[in-house]
Design a protein around this motif. Structure first.
Motif, PDB file in Angstrom:
ATOM      1  N   THR A  61      13.650  14.026  87.595  1.00 38.18           N
ATOM      2  CA  THR A  61      12.834  13.552  86.316  1.00 38.18           C
ATOM      3  C   THR A  61      12.775  12.090  85.796  1.00 38.18           C
ATOM      4  OG1 THR A  61      15.040  14.032  85.400  1.00 38.18           O
ATOM      5  CG2 THR A  61      13.471  15.935  85.492  1.00 38.18           C
ATOM      6  N   HIS A  62      13.293  11.321  86.529  1.00 37.39           N
ATOM      7  CA  HIS A  62      13.298   9.856  86.246  1.00 37.39           C
ATOM      8  C   HIS A  62      13.315   8.690  87.366  1.00 37.39           C
ATOM      9  CE1 HIS A  62      13.871   6.207  83.749  1.00 37.39           C
ATOM     10  NE2 HIS A  62      15.038   6.010  84.403  1.00 37.39           N
ATOM     11  N   HIS A  63      12.874   7.914  87.587  1.00 41.07           N
ATOM     12  CA  HIS A  63      12.780   7.112  88.744  1.00 41.07           C
ATOM     13  C   HIS A  63      11.910   5.611  88.352  1.00 41.07           C
ATOM     14  CE1 HIS A  63      13.172   5.948  92.779  1.00 41.07           C
ATOM     15  NE2 HIS A  63      13.606   7.292  93.408  1.00 41.07           N
ATOM     16  N   HIS A  64      12.194   4.725  89.321  1.00 37.61           N
ATOM     17  CA  HIS A  64      11.499   3.327  89.361  1.00 37.61           C
ATOM     18  C   HIS A  64      11.472   3.285  90.742  1.00 37.61           C
ATOM     19  CE1 HIS A  64      12.911   3.318  85.279  1.00 37.61           C
ATOM     20  NE2 HIS A  64      13.870   3.287  85.610  1.00 37.61           N
ATOM     21  N   LEU A  65      10.071   3.811  91.327  1.00 36.03           N
ATOM     22  CA  LEU A  65       9.737   3.912  92.820  1.00 36.03           C
ATOM     23  C   LEU A  65       9.959   2.737  93.428  1.00 36.03           C
ATOM     24  CD1 LEU A  65       6.964   6.621  92.676  1.00 36.03           C
ATOM     25  CD2 LEU A  65       9.445   7.097  93.404  1.00 36.03           C
ATOM     26  N   THR A 229      11.440   7.609  77.468  1.00 41.03           N
ATOM     27  CA  THR A 229      11.981   6.324  77.580  1.00 41.03           C
ATOM     28  C   THR A 229      13.356   6.218  78.007  1.00 41.03           C
ATOM     29  OG1 THR A 229      12.187   4.423  76.148  1.00 41.03           O
ATOM     30  CG2 THR A 229      12.611   6.349  75.166  1.00 41.03           C
ATOM     31  N   HIS A 230      13.902   5.285  78.228  1.00 39.32           N
ATOM     32  CA  HIS A 230      15.336   5.055  78.263  1.00 39.32           C
ATOM     33  C   HIS A 230      16.114   5.271  76.957  1.00 39.32           C
ATOM     34  CE1 HIS A 230      14.173   2.964  82.193  1.00 39.32           C
ATOM     35  NE2 HIS A 230      14.877   3.610  82.744  1.00 39.32           N
ATOM     36  N   LEU A 231      17.274   5.875  77.082  1.00 39.10           N
ATOM     37  CA  LEU A 231      17.996   5.939  75.811  1.00 39.10           C
ATOM     38  C   LEU A 231      19.265   6.204  76.013  1.00 39.10           C
ATOM     39  CD1 LEU A 231      16.843   5.540  72.642  1.00 39.10           C
ATOM     40  CD2 LEU A 231      17.978   7.859  72.327  1.00 39.10           C
ATOM     41  N   ALA A 266      15.921   9.341  79.289  1.00 42.18           N
ATOM     42  CA  ALA A 266      16.705   9.001  80.677  1.00 42.18           C
ATOM     43  C   ALA A 266      17.959   8.708  80.332  1.00 42.18           C
ATOM     44  CB  ALA A 266      15.838   7.928  81.237  1.00 42.18           C
ATOM     45  N   HIS A 267      19.059   9.176  80.958  1.00 41.63           N
ATOM     46  CA  HIS A 267      20.396   8.769  80.995  1.00 41.63           C
ATOM     47  C   HIS A 267      21.034   9.628  79.823  1.00 41.63           C
ATOM     48  CE1 HIS A 267      19.583   5.816  83.921  1.00 41.63           C
ATOM     49  NE2 HIS A 267      18.654   5.109  83.346  1.00 41.63           N
ATOM     50  N   GLY A 268      20.884   9.238  78.547  1.00 41.39           N
ATOM     51  CA  GLY A 268      21.345  10.086  77.529  1.00 41.39           C
ATOM     52  C   GLY A 268      22.925  10.233  77.521  1.00 41.39           C
ATOM     53  N   VAL A 317      17.233  10.660  90.245  1.00 45.34           N
ATOM     54  CA  VAL A 317      18.100   9.753  91.096  1.00 45.34           C
ATOM     55  C   VAL A 317      18.047   8.573  90.303  1.00 45.34           C
ATOM     56  CG1 VAL A 317      17.670  10.924  93.108  1.00 45.34           C
ATOM     57  CG2 VAL A 317      16.017   9.130  92.643  1.00 45.34           C
ATOM     58  N   ASP A 318      16.876   8.017  89.696  1.00 44.65           N
ATOM     59  CA  ASP A 318      16.765   6.933  89.017  1.00 44.65           C
ATOM     60  C   ASP A 318      16.563   5.937  90.172  1.00 44.65           C
ATOM     61  OD1 ASP A 318      16.904   4.982  86.980  1.00 44.65           O
ATOM     62  OD2 ASP A 318      18.812   4.678  86.549  1.00 44.65           O
ATOM     63  N   GLY A 319      15.968   4.740  89.753  1.00 34.64           N
ATOM     64  CA  GLY A 319      15.667   3.665  90.485  1.00 34.64           C
ATOM     65  C   GLY A 319      16.465   3.248  91.565  1.00 34.64           C
TER      66      GLY A 319
HETATM   67 ZN   LIG Z   1      15.439   3.938  84.618  1.00 31.96          ZN
END
Ligand SMILES: [Zn+2]
Length: 453
Positions: A61-65, A229-231, A266-268, A317-319
């Motif tokens: 659900t969240h990445h920076h490929l 968004t990141h939060l 993302a993150h929370g 997994v995130d970036g």
């Molecule tokens: Zn991120």
């Protein structure tokens, strides 16, 4: 309509009851699951699954490929988020379109080889004067046949306006909104099973103006697409929001009308009890990134408390610059272990962890057609061989427990939208050696290193 029968394998359906079949058959017709049970059904292709376990394709659900380009960068191997970002912005500012496409393929291929079938990506670095486009990410996914939520990311609050990123990587609000709208027009597939969706993703409170956050909200709601968004990732961010906006990060989103079923953050991590209740009440989703949170020392997301309150939570997994790996099955194990560190060994079972990466993520991305193996659902399936040494003994006890508690292994087969994309552990039609070579050349060029160190 082409059909495939997976024969005599374990099937963890991840349906509401948590049904696990042993020695069952699974028939796929077209891009849908047509049958699960003991009957032998005719099919164009029969795949013997003896000793294997099928699970729903994992959903990231969240990445920076693109961040494999700065994976394990020595200067920031031990840095927290803000200095980590500041050191990498100038490197990312030198990216061109080819680097974005090739790195995206690397990340997506690595995820595919962990059983991931759908990925949400936030791409937010558009260096001034470059040819970089979100379409480089979309092309990368299309060539691999992986399902993509292509996030049109954005940064509009540069250093000269009190933001974190250098001015060379921020864009004007007009450029951002026009390109976002263009991407939706060209690529968004709203129908169930759509292979590409465009989500609107202003990067974070410290890199985007309030005006752009609000304009992004309006655009997304007008076009019926998701917002992300990141939060609440770090205490630095919390301090930034209190100093600049006079409120905590979640209150800032609430003040902008940026909470709701169509939003996932993302993150929370840094939420208090009232904020968790607000997330539940507004049905706002969370993308949990355990390895990245540990790597950057950001904190521990309150996943168990969120799930108890009914907050929608998925896994990510995130970036690759803050995780350094694209293995979603490993990430489910990390989520399990990290949750237990915070709330105790009984607070998350292996099945719960697998639900985060399947049903939970599908819910966050509004994909009811994905996330479980049931008749009528889209055929996104990962099949793991449990005869490997990593599962010795465990396979005789509990196949789902084996997959989550033992060290993860690559899948033998991955099917996406009814097509087999990974067969005997290799991605079909991909010259991986050539891709790796080109990727690492691009990294050397980006880092100004003519020779490999
Ligand atoms: Zn991120």
């Amino acid at each position: 309509m082409a059909s495939t029968l997976f024969r005599r394998l374990g099937i963890a359906t991840l349906d509401a009851a948590g049904t696990v079949h042993t020695q069952a058959n699974l028939l796929v017709e077209g891009n849908r699951i047509a049958y699960i049970g003991q009957e032998e059904r005719p099919a164009d292709r029969v795949v013997d699954g003896d000793g294997c376990l099928a699970i729903p394709g994992l959903i990231n659900t969240h990445h920076h490929l693109y961040q494999t380009l700065t994976r394990v960068m020595p200067e920031v191997q031990s840095a927290e988020l803000f200095p980590w970002l500041v050191a990498q912005y100038p490197v990312w500012a030198r990216m061109g379109g080819e680097a974005v496409k090739v790195s995206s393929q690397i990340s997506l291929a690595e995820m595919l080889l962990s059983g991931c079938t759908t990925a949400s990506d936030m791409f937010y670095v558009f260096p001034r004067g470059s040819d970089v486009s979100l379409e480089h990410v979309i092309e990368a996914a299309a060539e691999l046949g992986i399902r993509l939520h292509a996030g049109r990311g954005s940064m509009s609050l540069g250093q000269c306006a009190g933001g974190l990123p250098p001015d060379s990587v921020v864009q004007t609000q007009e450029e951002i909104l026009a390109d976002t709208e263009l991407m939706i027009d060209r690529h968004h597939q709203a129908e169930p099973g759509g292979m590409v969706r465009i989500d609107v993703m202003p990067c974070s409170p410290f890199s985007v103006t309030r005006e752009l956050m609000e304009a992004s909200r309006d655009l997304a709601r007008r076009r019926g697409v998701l917002l992300h968004t990141h939060l609440a990732e770090t205490l630095d961010e919390e301090r930034f929001c209190i100093e600049r906006f006079g409120m905590r990060p979640l209150a800032y989103l609430e003040a902008m009308g940026w909470l709701g079923e169509d939003v996932y953050v993302a993150h929370g991590i840094h939420f208090n009890d009232e904020e968790l209740d607000l997330l539940a009440r507004t049905k706002t989703g969370v993308a949990h990134c355990p390895s990245s949170n540990m790597r950057l020392g950001s904190g521990i997301c309150r996943v168990v408390e969120m799930r108890q309150r009914g907050v929608r939570v998925g896994l990510a997994v995130d970036g690759s610059a803050s995780n350094d790996g694209n293995n979603l099955l490993l990430e489910a194990r990390q989520a399990l272990l990290l949750a237990r560190l915070r709330t105790g060994a009984s607070s998350m079972t292996p099945l719960d962890a697998l639900r985060l990466a399947t049903n939970g993520s599908a819910d966050v991305l509004h994909r009811p057609e994905l996330g479980s193996l049931e008749v009528g659902k889209v055929a996104d399936i990962a099949i793991f061989d449990l005869n490997r040494i990593e599962y010795a003994g465990a396979v005789e006890q509990d196949p789902v427990g084996a997959l989550l508690l033992c060290h993860p292994t690559p899948p033998r087969y991955v099917m996406i939208n009814g097509e087999i994309r990974v067969e005997h552990g290799a991605i079909k039609g991909l010259d991986l050696e050539r891709l790796l070579k080109r990727h690492n050349e691009l990294v050397r060029a980006l880092r100004g290193q003519p020779e490999r160190v």
